[in-house]
Design an enzyme around this catalytic site. Structure first.
Site, PDB file in Angstrom:
ATOM      1  N   ASP A 260      58.945  92.344  44.722  1.00  0.00           N
ATOM      2  CA  ASP A 260      60.562  91.952  44.509  1.00  0.00           C
ATOM      3  C   ASP A 260      60.968  90.824  45.482  1.00  0.00           C
ATOM      4  O   ASP A 260      60.486  90.971  46.693  1.00  0.00           O
ATOM      5  CB  ASP A 260      61.240  93.132  44.883  1.00  0.00           C
ATOM      6  CG  ASP A 260      61.180  94.469  44.086  1.00  0.00           C
ATOM      7  OD1 ASP A 260      60.041  94.612  43.931  1.00  0.00           O
ATOM      8  OD2 ASP A 260      62.126  95.172  43.821  1.00  0.00           O
TER       9      ASP A 260
ATOM     10  N   HIS B 248      64.092  89.454  44.779  1.00  0.00           N
ATOM     11  CA  HIS B 248      65.862  89.797  44.695  1.00  0.00           C
ATOM     12  C   HIS B 248      66.815  88.618  45.263  1.00  0.00           C
ATOM     13  O   HIS B 248      67.442  88.742  46.219  1.00  0.00           O
ATOM     14  CB  HIS B 248      65.906  91.032  45.628  1.00  0.00           C
ATOM     15  CG  HIS B 248      65.679  92.448  44.722  1.00  0.00           C
ATOM     16  ND1 HIS B 248      66.723  92.678  43.657  1.00  0.00           N
ATOM     17  CD2 HIS B 248      65.115  93.441  45.014  1.00  0.00           C
ATOM     18  CE1 HIS B 248      66.270  93.944  43.161  1.00  0.00           C
ATOM     19  NE2 HIS B 248      65.456  94.271  43.931  1.00  0.00           N
TER      20      HIS B 248
ATOM     21  N   ASP C 146      62.051  91.778  39.397  1.00  0.00           N
ATOM     22  CA  ASP C 146      63.130  91.839  40.144  1.00  0.00           C
ATOM     23  C   ASP C 146      63.305  90.565  41.143  1.00  0.00           C
ATOM     24  O   ASP C 146      63.328  90.543  42.240  1.00  0.00           O
ATOM     25  CB  ASP C 146      63.168  93.161  41.093  1.00  0.00           C
ATOM     26  CG  ASP C 146      63.625  94.363  40.562  1.00  0.00           C
ATOM     27  OD1 ASP C 146      63.749  94.481  39.526  1.00  0.00           O
ATOM     28  OD2 ASP C 146      63.742  95.476  41.570  1.00  0.00           O
TER      29      ASP C 146
ATOM     30  N   ASP D 291      69.510  89.466  41.457  1.00  0.00           N
ATOM     31  CA  ASP D 291      70.147  90.682  41.894  1.00  0.00           C
ATOM     32  C   ASP D 291      70.298  90.764  43.495  1.00  0.00           C
ATOM     33  O   ASP D 291      69.220  90.688  44.363  1.00  0.00           O
ATOM     34  CB  ASP D 291      70.009  92.167  41.217  1.00  0.00           C
ATOM     35  CG  ASP D 291      70.713  92.077  39.964  1.00  0.00           C
ATOM     36  OD1 ASP D 291      71.562  91.467  39.471  1.00  0.00           O
ATOM     37  OD2 ASP D 291      70.360  92.974  39.141  1.00  0.00           O
ATOM     38  N   ARG D 292      71.240  91.540  43.994  1.00  0.00           N
ATOM     39  CA  ARG D 292      71.491  91.682  45.478  1.00  0.00           C
ATOM     40  C   ARG D 292      71.630  90.526  45.974  1.00  0.00           C
ATOM     41  O   ARG D 292      72.695  90.098  46.481  1.00  0.00           O
ATOM     42  CB  ARG D 292      70.493  92.457  45.805  1.00  0.00           C
ATOM     43  CG  ARG D 292      70.498  93.904  45.242  1.00  0.00           C
ATOM     44  CD  ARG D 292      70.462  94.918  46.332  1.00  0.00           C
ATOM     45  NE  ARG D 292      70.198  96.393  45.806  1.00  0.00           N
ATOM     46  CZ  ARG D 292      71.380  97.130  46.156  1.00  0.00           C
ATOM     47  NH1 ARG D 292      72.230  96.811  46.969  1.00  0.00           N
ATOM     48  NH2 ARG D 292      71.262  98.363  45.727  1.00  0.00           N
TER      49      ARG D 292
ATOM     50  N   ASN E  27      63.202  96.246  36.655  1.00  0.00           N
ATOM     51  CA  ASN E  27      64.058  97.062  36.063  1.00  0.00           C
ATOM     52  C   ASN E  27      65.600  96.253  36.481  1.00  0.00           C
ATOM     53  O   ASN E  27      66.741  96.618  35.919  1.00  0.00           O
ATOM     54  CB  ASN E  27      64.450  98.157  36.963  1.00  0.00           C
ATOM     55  CG  ASN E  27      64.624  98.133  38.299  1.00  0.00           C
ATOM     56  OD1 ASN E  27      63.863  97.674  39.262  1.00  0.00           O
ATOM     57  ND2 ASN E  27      65.730  98.829  38.788  1.00  0.00           N
ATOM     58  N   HIS E  28      65.594  95.089  37.333  1.00  0.00           N
ATOM     59  CA  HIS E  28      66.815  94.336  37.616  1.00  0.00           C
ATOM     60  C   HIS E  28      66.760  93.183  36.813  1.00  0.00           C
ATOM     61  O   HIS E  28      67.714  92.570  36.705  1.00  0.00           O
ATOM     62  CB  HIS E  28      66.979  93.803  38.879  1.00  0.00           C
ATOM     63  CG  HIS E  28      67.420  94.857  39.805  1.00  0.00           C
ATOM     64  ND1 HIS E  28      68.730  94.970  40.029  1.00  0.00           N
ATOM     65  CD2 HIS E  28      66.954  96.127  40.539  1.00  0.00           C
ATOM     66  CE1 HIS E  28      69.009  96.038  40.994  1.00  0.00           C
ATOM     67  NE2 HIS E  28      68.020  96.758  41.317  1.00  0.00           N
TER      68      HIS E  28
ATOM     69  N   HIS F 251      56.258  96.917  37.476  1.00  0.00           N
ATOM     70  CA  HIS F 251      57.123  96.910  38.358  1.00  0.00           C
ATOM     71  C   HIS F 251      57.289  98.130  38.748  1.00  0.00           C
ATOM     72  O   HIS F 251      57.353  98.464  40.066  1.00  0.00           O
ATOM     73  CB  HIS F 251      58.341  96.469  37.578  1.00  0.00           C
ATOM     74  CG  HIS F 251      59.596  96.158  38.876  1.00  0.00           C
ATOM     75  ND1 HIS F 251      59.462  95.404  39.921  1.00  0.00           N
ATOM     76  CD2 HIS F 251      60.423  96.988  39.102  1.00  0.00           C
ATOM     77  CE1 HIS F 251      60.409  95.718  40.684  1.00  0.00           C
ATOM     78  NE2 HIS F 251      61.189  96.844  39.974  1.00  0.00           N
TER      79      HIS F 251
ATOM     80  N   ARG G 138      65.923 108.549  41.866  1.00  0.00           N
ATOM     81  CA  ARG G 138      66.891 107.345  41.452  1.00  0.00           C
ATOM     82  C   ARG G 138      67.899 107.550  40.422  1.00  0.00           C
ATOM     83  O   ARG G 138      68.697 107.048  40.104  1.00  0.00           O
ATOM     84  CB  ARG G 138      65.889 106.077  40.880  1.00  0.00           C
ATOM     85  CG  ARG G 138      64.999 105.573  41.886  1.00  0.00           C
ATOM     86  CD  ARG G 138      64.303 104.321  41.353  1.00  0.00           C
ATOM     87  NE  ARG G 138      63.174 103.764  42.312  1.00  0.00           N
ATOM     88  CZ  ARG G 138      63.427 102.907  43.313  1.00  0.00           C
ATOM     89  NH1 ARG G 138      64.698 102.143  43.095  1.00  0.00           N
ATOM     90  NH2 ARG G 138      62.574 102.427  43.928  1.00  0.00           N
TER      91      ARG G 138
ATOM     92  N   HIS H 253      59.321  97.505  43.469  1.00  0.00           N
ATOM     93  CA  HIS H 253      60.276  98.423  43.170  1.00  0.00           C
ATOM     94  C   HIS H 253      60.870  99.162  44.353  1.00  0.00           C
ATOM     95  O   HIS H 253      61.868  99.620  44.119  1.00  0.00           O
ATOM     96  CB  HIS H 253      59.740  99.380  42.056  1.00  0.00           C
ATOM     97  CG  HIS H 253      60.989 100.087  41.322  1.00  0.00           C
ATOM     98  ND1 HIS H 253      62.276  99.718  41.149  1.00  0.00           N
ATOM     99  CD2 HIS H 253      60.974 101.323  40.944  1.00  0.00           C
ATOM    100  CE1 HIS H 253      62.782 100.671  40.253  1.00  0.00           C
ATOM    101  NE2 HIS H 253      62.168 101.755  40.309  1.00  0.00           N
TER     102      HIS H 253
END
Length: 480
Positions: free
Chosen positions: A227, A229, A256, A259-260, A288-289, A337, A385, A412
Site C-alpha cells: 500500500d 495510499h 491501495d 485514498d487516505r 480494496n481501495h 492484496h 474488518r 492490506h
C-alpha cells in the site's frame, strides 16, 4: 464479552489504571497497544461501557471495522443510552458503506444529544448520500455505457497557453520524468493528457487475465511494494532509494494506490505512466481501495473532483475495475492484496476466471481476495474488518500446496516494521506507506525478488510532504 461474576474494588482500580494507560497509548498513535490495554481493562471489569467504546475507536483507527462495531454494540448493551457508543458504531458502518444502518445509529445519537450540531450535520450528510445511491440504483440500466462515450472528441480539446506542464505525444522516458517532477511541484497534468493515458491503460488492463503472470529475465530484479495510499512523496522516495523502473529494475505495486493520503491522484497517474512505459516490467494489483465505496469515504473521489471533474473520477473507476486482481511471479509466488478464502481447494485457475470488471461486493472470491487477513489460529475466522475472512496457517499451507507455490505476498495491513513474515514463512505482508496517515509512526518496506524467488527485505522511513494532511478531500461524510 468476558464477564466475571464479581468485580471487587481492587479489580476496579486495576481496570482504571489499564484504561488510563490505553488512553495514553491511543494519544501517541499506538492503537494496537491501546487495544491490548483496553482488553486487559475489560478483563478486570467488563461492566464499564466506556472501556468498550474506547476500544471501538482504537479498532476503528486500525481499520478493524467489524471489531469496532462489536465493541460499540457491547458498550450499548451495558448502557442503552450511551450516545458515544452509537456514534462509534455509526462510524464503523459508514466505513463499510452500510449507510442505512449508520443512519439509524446517528438518529439515535441525535435523540440522545439533540444539541450536538456536528452529529446532526453528519446525519444529514449520510441521509443525502444514501438517497443519492438509492436513486442511482433506481435509474440504473443493465447495459451501462463507458464514461468514455461522454468525453467527446478528446483530440479536439485545446491545451491552454498557460499550461506549463509536459505535453503528451507518446509515453516515453522524457515525458514520464517530466510528469513526476511536475506533479511533485503540486501541478496538474492537463486533463486532455490524463484522459488519453487513462483510456490507454484501461485498454491494456482489459487485455490481461485477472491473475497476471510475471517473469523475471536474466539480469533483472523485481521489487514488490505494498500500500502507498496517496503518499506521493514517499512513492518518489522509493524510486530515489531503489531506482526508477526500467526493463531490468522491475516493480510490482500491490494495490491501495489511493485514498487516505491527499496525493492519491498523483500516485495513480505515476504508476499508470510507468505501466504504460514498461508494460513488461511494471505490474499492478487491485486493492480494496480501488473501489467506489472506499473512494467515497476515504477521499479519492473528492480529490479527483477537486483537481479534475466527475467524469474523470468515473474514468478512474473504470480503470480500477480492469486492474488485475493479482500477479503470479515465476509461477511460484502469488501476490494479492488481501488474502485467502472461506472455501478450500481454490486454484489459480479459479482466480483467473473471476469476472473482475465490477465493484468487489461484500462476499465471494473477489471480495475475500481483496479484504481477507491472516490470523495466528488455524482455520477460518470472521474478519475483524467486517468484510472478508481471517485465515490461519493451515489454510495458507493448503493453498500453497494445492497451487505449488513457495508463498503468498499480500499487503492490506499496517506493519510497524513495514513487513511481517507469518504462517511458517508462507504468508508475507508488505506495506509501503511509512508513517501512515501522518500518525502511525511505522516504517515502510519493499521486497527484492530474484529469478530463484529468493526474497530480501528493505525498510525506509517517511519523507516530508507539502502541508496537506490525509483525508483532506474526504469531506464531512468521510471524516466521521
Amino acid at each position: 464479552m468476558t464477564k466475571k461474576l464479581e468485580v471487587n474494588e481492587q479489580d476496579e482500580l486495576m481496570a482504571e489504571k489499564l484504561k488510563t494507560k490505553a488512553n495514553e497509548l491511543f494519544k501517541e498513535g499506538d492503537y494496537e497497544a491501546a487495544v491490548d490495554y483496553y482488553t486487559q481493562a475489560i478483563s478486570y471489569n467488563p461492566y464499564v461501557p466506556q472501556y468498550f467504546s474506547n476500544r471501538s475507536l482504537a479498532n476503528y483507527k486500525l481499520e478493524l471495522y467489524g471489531q469496532a462495531m462489536q465493541d460499540a454494540t457491547d458498550s450499548i448493551a451495558l448502557n442503552p443510552d450511551f450516545d458515544k457508543a452509537y456514534y462509534r458504531r455509526a462510524t464503523a458502518l459508514v466505513a463499510l458503506g452500510r449507510l442505512k444502518e449508520a443512519i439509524k445509529d446517528l438518529t439515535k445519537v441525535v435523540q440522545l444529544s439533540p444539541n450536538d450540531r456536528l452529529v446532526r450535520q453528519k446525519l444529514k450528510d449520510c441521509q443525502q448520500e444514501y438517497k443519492r445511491i438509492e436513486f442511482e440504483k433506481a435509474i440504473m440500466v443493465e447495459d451501462v455505457k463507458s464514461v468514455i462515450d461522454q468525453l467527446g472528441d478528446i483530440d479536439s480539446i485545446v491545451v491552454e497557453d498557460t499550461y506549463d506542464g509536459p505535453h503528451l505525444t507518446e509515453v516515453n522516458v522524457e515525458f514520464v520524468l517530466a510528469l513526476l517532477e511536475y506533479m511533485k511541484q503540486q501541478k496538474k497534468l492537463h486533463k486532455k493528457y490524463l484522459w488519453k493515458m487513462l483510456i490507454k491503460i484501461k485498454e491494456y488492463f482489459e487485455s490481461r487475465s485477472s491473475i497476471d503472470d510475471v517473469y523475471i529475465p536474466e539480469g533483472a530484479k523485481l521489487t514488490v511494494c505494498g500500500d502507498i495510499h496517496g503518499q506521493y512523496y514517499d512513492l518518489l522516495n522509493v524510486f530515489e532509494l531503489n531506482g526508477l523502473p526500467s526493463e531490468t529494475n522491475m516493480y510490482l505495486w500491490n494495490g491501495d494506490f489511493v485514498d487516505r493520503g491527499s496525493f492519491s491522484v498523483e500516485c495513480a497517474i505515476a504508476l499508470f505512466a510507468f505501466k504504460l512505459l514498461y508494460p513488461n516490467s511494471v505490474y499492478l494489483s487491485r486493492g480494496n481501495h480501488e473501489a467506489n465505496d472506499m473512494n467515497k469515504v476515504y477521499g479519492f473521489e473528492g480529490e479527483v473532483k477537486h483537481k479534475y471533474t466527475d467524469n474523470t473520477f468515473k474514468l478512474f473507476s473504470e480503470v480500477f475495475n480492469a486492474i488485475p486482481l493479482g500477479n503470479l511471479i515465476m509461477e511460484k509466488i502469488l501476490v494479492i492484496h488481501g488474502g485467502l478464502f472461506s472455501k478450500k481447494g481454490v486454484t489459480i485457475d479459479d482466480l483467473r476466471k473471476i469476472n473482475r470488471f465490477q465493484q468487489p461486493g461484500q462476499s465471494g472470491l473477489m471480495c475475500e481476495l481483496l479484504w481477507s487477513d491472516p490470523q495466528f489460529l488455524p482455520g477460518i475466522g470472521p474478519s475483524k474488518r467486517g468484510v472478508g475472512v481471517q485465515f490461519g496457517p493451515d489454510i495458507t499451507e493448503e493453498f500453497t500446496t494445492t497451487n505449488n507455490l513457495k508463498c503468498i505476498i499480500r499487503s492490506h495491513e499496517v506493519k510497524h516494521e513495514g513487513y511481517e513474515i507469518a504462517h511458517n514463512g508462507k504468508c508475507i505482508t508488505i506495506f509501503s506507506a511509512p508513517n501512515y496517515c501522518d500518525s502511525a509512526n511505522n516504517k515502510g518496506a519493499y521486497i527484492h525478488i530474484d529469478r530463484n524467488c529468493e526474497l530480501e527485505y528493505k525498510q525506509f522511513t517517511a519523507v516530508p510532504h507539502p502541508p496537506i494532511g490525509p483525508m483532506q478531500y474526504a469531506g464531512v461524510y468521510g471524516k466521521m
